[in-house]
Write a protein that holds these residues in place. Structure first.
Motif, mmCIF file in Angstrom:
data_model
loop_
_atom_site.group_PDB
_atom_site.id
_atom_site.type_symbol
_atom_site.label_atom_id
_atom_site.label_comp_id
_atom_site.label_asym_id
_atom_site.label_seq_id
_atom_site.Cartn_x
_atom_site.Cartn_y
_atom_site.Cartn_z
ATOM 1 N N ILE A 10 16.825 2.229 -3.819
ATOM 2 C CA ILE A 10 16.332 1.503 -2.642
ATOM 3 C C ILE A 10 15.970 0.099 -3.100
ATOM 4 N N GLU A 11 16.486 -0.907 -2.412
ATOM 5 C CA GLU A 11 16.264 -2.286 -2.825
ATOM 6 C C GLU A 11 14.925 -2.798 -2.292
ATOM 7 N N GLY A 12 14.292 -3.663 -3.103
ATOM 8 C CA GLY A 12 13.044 -4.284 -2.699
ATOM 9 C C GLY A 12 11.962 -4.072 -3.723
ATOM 10 N N SER A 13 10.977 -4.991 -3.743
ATOM 11 C CA SER A 13 9.847 -4.857 -4.666
ATOM 12 C C SER A 13 8.868 -3.823 -4.131
ATOM 13 N N PHE A 14 7.979 -3.387 -4.996
ATOM 14 C CA PHE A 14 7.001 -2.380 -4.594
ATOM 15 C C PHE A 14 6.153 -2.894 -3.434
ATOM 16 N N ALA A 15 5.688 -4.137 -3.515
ATOM 17 C CA ALA A 15 4.817 -4.687 -2.469
ATOM 18 C C ALA A 15 5.553 -4.756 -1.129
ATOM 19 N N GLU A 16 6.802 -5.203 -1.142
ATOM 20 C CA GLU A 16 7.580 -5.310 0.090
ATOM 21 C C GLU A 16 7.814 -3.940 0.727
ATOM 22 N N PRO A 55 4.353 -4.815 -14.476
ATOM 23 C CA PRO A 55 3.547 -4.303 -13.362
ATOM 24 C C PRO A 55 2.381 -3.459 -13.848
ATOM 25 N N ASP A 56 1.282 -3.574 -13.134
ATOM 26 C CA ASP A 56 0.099 -2.761 -13.418
ATOM 27 C C ASP A 56 0.174 -1.513 -12.540
ATOM 28 N N LEU A 57 0.592 -0.403 -13.120
ATOM 29 C CA LEU A 57 0.807 0.809 -12.343
ATOM 30 C C LEU A 57 -0.487 1.375 -11.771
ATOM 31 N N LEU A 64 -0.826 3.740 -3.325
ATOM 32 C CA LEU A 64 -0.176 5.014 -3.017
ATOM 33 C C LEU A 64 -1.164 6.070 -2.520
ATOM 34 N N LYS A 65 -2.394 6.009 -2.985
ATOM 35 C CA LYS A 65 -3.391 6.965 -2.495
ATOM 36 C C LYS A 65 -3.525 6.879 -0.981
ATOM 37 N N LYS A 66 -3.537 5.688 -0.468
ATOM 38 C CA LYS A 66 -3.677 5.496 0.980
ATOM 39 C C LYS A 66 -2.374 5.810 1.716
ATOM 40 N N ILE A 67 -1.261 5.393 1.106
ATOM 41 C CA ILE A 67 0.035 5.633 1.750
ATOM 42 C C ILE A 67 0.334 7.132 1.854
ATOM 43 N N VAL A 68 0.175 7.854 0.753
ATOM 44 C CA VAL A 68 0.487 9.284 0.747
ATOM 45 C C VAL A 68 -0.461 10.051 1.659
ATOM 46 N N LEU A 92 8.623 4.998 -3.685
ATOM 47 C CA LEU A 92 7.342 4.345 -4.002
ATOM 48 C C LEU A 92 6.527 5.185 -4.981
ATOM 49 N N VAL A 93 6.519 6.486 -4.770
ATOM 50 C CA VAL A 93 5.726 7.374 -5.633
ATOM 51 C C VAL A 93 6.256 7.352 -7.063
ATOM 52 N N HIS A 94 7.557 7.189 -7.235
ATOM 53 C CA HIS A 94 8.120 7.138 -8.589
ATOM 54 C C HIS A 94 7.653 5.908 -9.364
ATOM 55 N N GLN A 95 7.028 4.963 -8.681
ATOM 56 C CA GLN A 95 6.517 3.762 -9.352
ATOM 57 C C GLN A 95 5.018 3.864 -9.625
#
Length: 455
Positions: A10-16, A55-57, A64-68, A92-95
């Protein structure tokens, strides 16, 4: 279904992508809370991405806590959007610093009904879970939670097609997966029981029984007498007794949890011992004293006919394996099984079909000639029988060898004698045909004097 690992692109940065996902969730919820919650958390991530730094994982984890936590709403998304939205979430979770912290919760969402697609929801869920499973490496323990979710969806949906697609993977790959994932006993037991439940729902009782027994074997000896272990032992034993295809009870008798039933459920354990090594007589005596409805809460109350049938097959097996002559008269079978003489051949054929014996029926001699019989238990007595039969076989072979040697020696002697007789006859023929000529040549020539005559 689970297959060789692949990659989700999937293309795009984590923030986007995180912001895009939050917008989508807010649209489904018809409120803008998630996007506003993660906005301040995404700012340092954007700055880091722009600087092309590492990146600071940990920062990813906070987003991700909020997204999931909000992702449960995806089960109410339009049918065509469910798969791509979950794929984005998984990407996203893989990051994250530890994807395993989030994947079990996503699997729990997918194990629940997809409300916008009651008909195709299970298929969508299995497809998404399979994608997640295959994006992970073979030894990733998160695969355990995903497989649990897949099995749960199959069980709830009753999808026979999905279950049949999963069965080869369970047969060929599950042992390897269990070793690679390094599960503890409790986790392994949970997975085996989930597979057993799904197998039962799909109508595959043999596979269900196999996994119940495997779940039983995960119980450590220290926990064998606990209530949960007792319940599982009763379930496994009752299922094995009821199943018409189960005749080997060795995996059960070797279980510490089943052995603990000797004190907690003594009548059920006694019944196990009868089916392990005893005959129909002992079974009927037991039933007369302890009706099935009174055993362990009635777990076998409805199985009277099945148990009696199985006991007759096992009794016939014992007769066949303990008959020294390997000839089993019909009358003996009638007496042991207490069946009409007209049904003897039917019971023998059923026992052969069960794989317990092999042989040939002789109506003329009214006997069953046993070629092979399964030993229900194998102890000192059985070893002695094997030794005795081996000695008989050895003596038989020695007798055959003696006959062969004797015949060989006779053949050699007769061959030598025949050759000698042939040579003698040949010499005699030569003597008879050549004798007169030799005598004639050796005889001196005879002359006769002729007196002259006067003219």
């Amino acid at each position: 279904m689970p297959a060789p690992s692949n990659t989700l692109l999937i293309e795009g940065s984590f923030a986007e992508l995180a912001e895009e996902f939050a917008q989508y969730v807010d649209a489904l919820r018809k409120e803008g809370s998630l996007q506003s919650e993660i906005a301040p958390l995404l700012q340092p991530i954007r700055e880091q991405e722009q600087s092309e730094g590492e990146p600071d994982l940990k920062q990813h984890d906070e987003v991700l806590k909020k997204i999931v936590a909000a992702a449960a709403v995806l089960n109410g998304a339009p049918e065509k959007e469910i798969t791509p939205s979950y794929n984005l979430l998984v990407h996203l979770v893989h990051q994250a610093s530890d994807p395993d912290a989030f994947l079990p919760r996503i699997c729990a969402y997918l194990a629940k009904p997809i409300t916008t697609s009651p008909q195709f929801g299970p298929t969508l869920a299995i497809s998404i879970l399979t994608t997640i499973f295959n994006t992970l490496s073979g030894n990733d323990s998160s695969r355990y939670h995903i497989l649990l979710a897949i099995v749960a969806v199959i069980r709830q949906s009753g999808s026979g097609y999905a279950f049949e697609a999963l069965k080869p993977q369970l047969a060929n790959q599950l042992p390897t997966w269990l070793t690679a994932w390094e599960l503890d006993d409790e986790e392994a037991q949970k997975l085996h029981l989930a597979i057993a439940d799904a197998s039962t729902a799909a109508g595959d009782d043999d596979l269900a029984q196999s996994h119940v027994v495997q779940a039983l074997q995960t119980i450590p000896a220290a926990d064998a007498s606990k209530p949960a272990a007792r319940d599982l032992a009763v379930r496994a034993l009752a299922s094995a007794l009821r199943r018409p295809t189960v005749f080997d009870f060795t995996p059960l008798t070797g279980s510490d949890a089943v052995q603990s039933l000797r004190s907690s459920d003594s009548t059920l354990f006694e019944l196990l011992e009868i089916f392990t090594s005893d005959t129909l007589d002992a079974y009927e005596e037991f039933i007369a004293a302890s009706p099935l409805a009174s055993i362990s809460g009635g777990v076998l109350a409805e199985a009277a006919d099945a148990l009696q049938t199985k006991m007759r097959l096992l009794t016939l097996t014992s007769l066949a394996s303990s008959t020294p002559s390997r000839s089993l008269p019909y009358a003996t079978i009638v007496s042991a099984l207490r069946v009409p003489a007209t049904d003897v051949e039917m019971w023998v054929i059923d026992t052969i079909r069960a794989g317990l014996v092999e042989g040939k029926l002789s109506q003329q001699r009214a006997e069953f000639l046993v070629h092979r019989a399964t030993y229900r238990v194998f102890g000192e007595k059985q070893w002695a029988e094997v030794q005795g039969r081996l000695m008989v076989w050895r003596r038989s072979l020695e007798g055959v060898l003696t006959v062969i040697r004797s015949e060989r020696e006779r053949f050699v002697r007769e061959g030598i004698q025949a050759a000698a007789d042939q040579e003698a006859a040949k010499n005699n023929d030569k003597a008879r045909s050549g004798g007169p000529r030799r005598n004639q040549q050796s005889q001196p020539a005879q002359t006769r004097e002729v007196e002259p005559t006067a003219e």
